[in-house]
Design a protein around this motif. Structure first.
Motif, mmCIF file in Angstrom:
data_model
loop_
_atom_site.group_PDB
_atom_site.id
_atom_site.type_symbol
_atom_site.label_atom_id
_atom_site.label_comp_id
_atom_site.label_asym_id
_atom_site.label_seq_id
_atom_site.Cartn_x
_atom_site.Cartn_y
_atom_site.Cartn_z
ATOM 1 N N ALA A 168 0.823 -1.212 0.000
ATOM 2 C CA ALA A 168 0.000 0.000 0.000
ATOM 3 C C ALA A 168 0.849 1.251 0.000
ATOM 4 O O ALA A 168 0.487 2.272 -0.596
ATOM 5 N N HIS A 169 1.984 1.223 0.651
ATOM 6 C CA HIS A 169 2.844 2.399 0.741
ATOM 7 C C HIS A 169 3.745 2.557 -0.479
ATOM 8 O O HIS A 169 4.541 3.491 -0.542
ATOM 9 N N THR A 192 2.490 2.909 -3.535
ATOM 10 C CA THR A 192 1.681 3.582 -4.558
ATOM 11 C C THR A 192 1.756 5.091 -4.351
ATOM 12 O O THR A 192 1.647 5.580 -3.228
ATOM 13 N N SER A 231 -4.090 -0.132 -1.072
ATOM 14 C CA SER A 231 -3.309 0.968 -1.646
ATOM 15 C C SER A 231 -4.186 2.053 -2.235
ATOM 16 O O SER A 231 -3.782 3.222 -2.302
#
Length: 522
Positions: free
Chosen positions: A421-422, A424, A449
């Motif tokens: 998720a981090h 993107t 994300s």
């Protein structure tokens, strides 16, 4: 055992030189040429190893089966007969040669409420239905789900098993005569030291025989196998459960049967994966899954309590005794029946201290000591360590391997989602004219994300035309499409037109199918 269990895929294309058979079909032959039944029958040394390994396992199975029968609330013969039928059936049908399946504590815990509330006949019906469910799950491809179990979960599974095997020995070391401790120490010394002199006979078997002789000759008053429960004096016979064939009966047994099926399959497939690593061979997980189901059906019709793979006895067979073929599995079941029915009085004199020594060494050998070394922990990412510890803690806390593995997989999935998720980001890449602004979205877009994606655009300050370039991104789920809808809606409220470009084929198909049909995005 290698310190880092491998998560090998179930199949690989082409030919393996060590197996000599194709592995890209439905059936996978796990045997190397020197690990086949035919090769063992032609080699006196190999055959001796298999026979003695089966005998050692049979001796270790007896007190375990009796203990699990007590947990389930049934007569000891129910657990002993289950161990016999499971071992013999899977010697022919199982997909993992040399693995031992029998009555287990995990299954005993699941079926105990059935016995307590409804009686033995309902237990037998539950075991039969649980076996049928396992066959269906195998045919549906449940074994392929093993690829989603991360290495950290596998390490946690191995360590938790080792801890549970050790903890199971503690009741036999509490409130006992001092001679028990001396005998356990002597047994451990024999198991550790004898292989340095000779490997002709399995060290655990030597320890069991010598300590039994000492107990009998010196008339030592120590707990023995006979103290665990009465041994059967007759052979198992075909038994049909006396239950009404109604929906009410199905409603009673189905939840327990389904739980038993899932727990048994998970424990068996994980154990098979571990043995694959120990023996450097592959096994057919699908065959093992339906073989477990058929074995439980057979066990139920012979009045057994059901079961699955046993890590402790499997490690005795594979690691301590060096067995590699189906011969040892078959003989473990046959020897078990012969010992408890034909030689029950002799078996009853075996001191529990001898079996405790064997199981303690199994737990020591099973534990992945490399995984807890300070150097390893410093090098390992915290998320990986957290997954391993979660698996161990839940398994040990609940005494249920399925709960531990599921918890580990869930934590691993959440940790992975958090990391991805981090990765993107939204980048302002161009202003081709005063009325247009181009954004580029970079990364994998899925529920985790894309959650914050809607907040990364300047809805108030942007011009009349906005282009969102997704050529360096991929849309994986409906949550992302809903987020893109929400972004478009927010811009439309400000009078801004949004154009989404750069979608790859799969992302474009998913977006075209779902966009505007998800109830307003967020």
């Amino acid at each position: 055992m290698p310190s880092t269990p491998a998560a090998a895929p179930d199949r690989a294309p082409g030919r393996r030189p060590d197996h000599g058979v194709r592995t890209d079909g439905v059936r996978v032959d796990s045997l190397r040429p020197d690990h086949s039944v035919r090769a063992a029958l032609r080699s006196p040394a190999r055959l001796r190893t298999e026979v003695l390994a089966g005998l050692v396992v049979a001796l270790a199975l007896i007190p375990e089966a009796i203990s699990f029968s007590i947990i389930a609330g049934v007569d000891p013969r129910v657990g002993l007969f289950a161990s016999f039928t499971m071992a013999v059936t899977l010697a022919f049908l199982g997909g993992r040669p040399a693995m031992i399946s029998a009555a287990t504590g995990a299954v005993a815990l699941v079926v105990a409420p059935v016995v307590r509330d409804h009686g033995l006949d309902y237990l037998i019906a539950t075991v039969i239905l649980g076996g049928l469910i396992q066959v269906v799950l195998a045919l549906l491809g449940v074994a392929r789900l093993m690829r989603f179990i991360p290495r950290s979960v596998m390490v946690g599974f191995v360590n938790a098993l080792a801890i549970l095997v050790f903890v199971a020995q503690l009741p036999h070391l509490t409130g006992v005569p001092w001679a028990v401790y001396a005998m356990v120490a002597a047994g451990i010394a024999l198991i550790v030291g004898l292989p340095r002199l000779t490997t002709a006979v399995p060290a655990p078997l030597v320890a069991i025989v010598l300590l039994t002789v000492v107990t009998v000759v010196f008339a030592l008053a120590v707990p023995d196998v006979g103290d665990e429960g009465d041994l059967p004096d007759s052979l198992p016979s075909l038994l049909l459960p006396d239950v009404p064939l109604t929906l009410e009966t199905l409603a009673i047994i189905a939840p327990f049967a389904a739980t038993m099926a899932l727990v048994g399959l998970m424990e068996s497939l994980m154990t098979a994966k571990l043995v694959d690593d120990v023996t450097d061979t592959r096994s057919d997980k699908t065959r093992e899954a339906w073989g477990q189901g058929v074995a439980n059906v057979v066990t139920g019709f012979f009045g057994g309590m059901g079961g699955c793979a046993m890590i402790g006895q499997t490690m005795i067979n594979v690691k301590e005794s060096g067995a590699r073929t189906r011969i040892s599995t078959f003989l473990a079941g046959v020897f078990l029946l012969v010992l408890v029915v034909g030689l029950g009085d002799l078996v009853a004199t075996i001191p529990m201290a001898a079996l405790v020594a064997v199981m303690i060494m199994v737990s020591v050998g099973t534990f992945d000591w490399h995984s807890v070394r300070p150097a390893t922990l410093r090098r390992m990412p915290l998320s990986e360590t957290a997954v391993m510890l979660t698996t161990v803690a839940v398994t040990v806390g609940t005494h249920n391997l399925a709960y531990g593995v599921i918890s580990g997989v869930v934590v691993a999935a959440l940790m992975f989602a958090r990391r991805v998720a981090h990765m993107t980001e939204v980048v302002d890449v161009a202003h081709p004219d005063p009325g247009t602004r181009v954004y580029a979205v970079v990364g994998e877009l899925f529920w985790a994300s894309s959650n914050d994606l809607v907040y990364q655009f300047d809805y108030t300050g942007d011009p009349a035309n906005v282009v969102i370039d997704l050529s360096r991104a991929h849309v994986w789920d409906a949550s992302t499409v809903a987020t893109l809808d929400a972004i478009t809606t927010k811009y439309a409220a400000k009078g801004t037109t949004v154009t989404i470009t750069g979608l790859d084929e799969a992302s474009a198909q998913r977006h075209a199918r779902l966009a505007g049909h998800l109830g307003g995005g967020l």
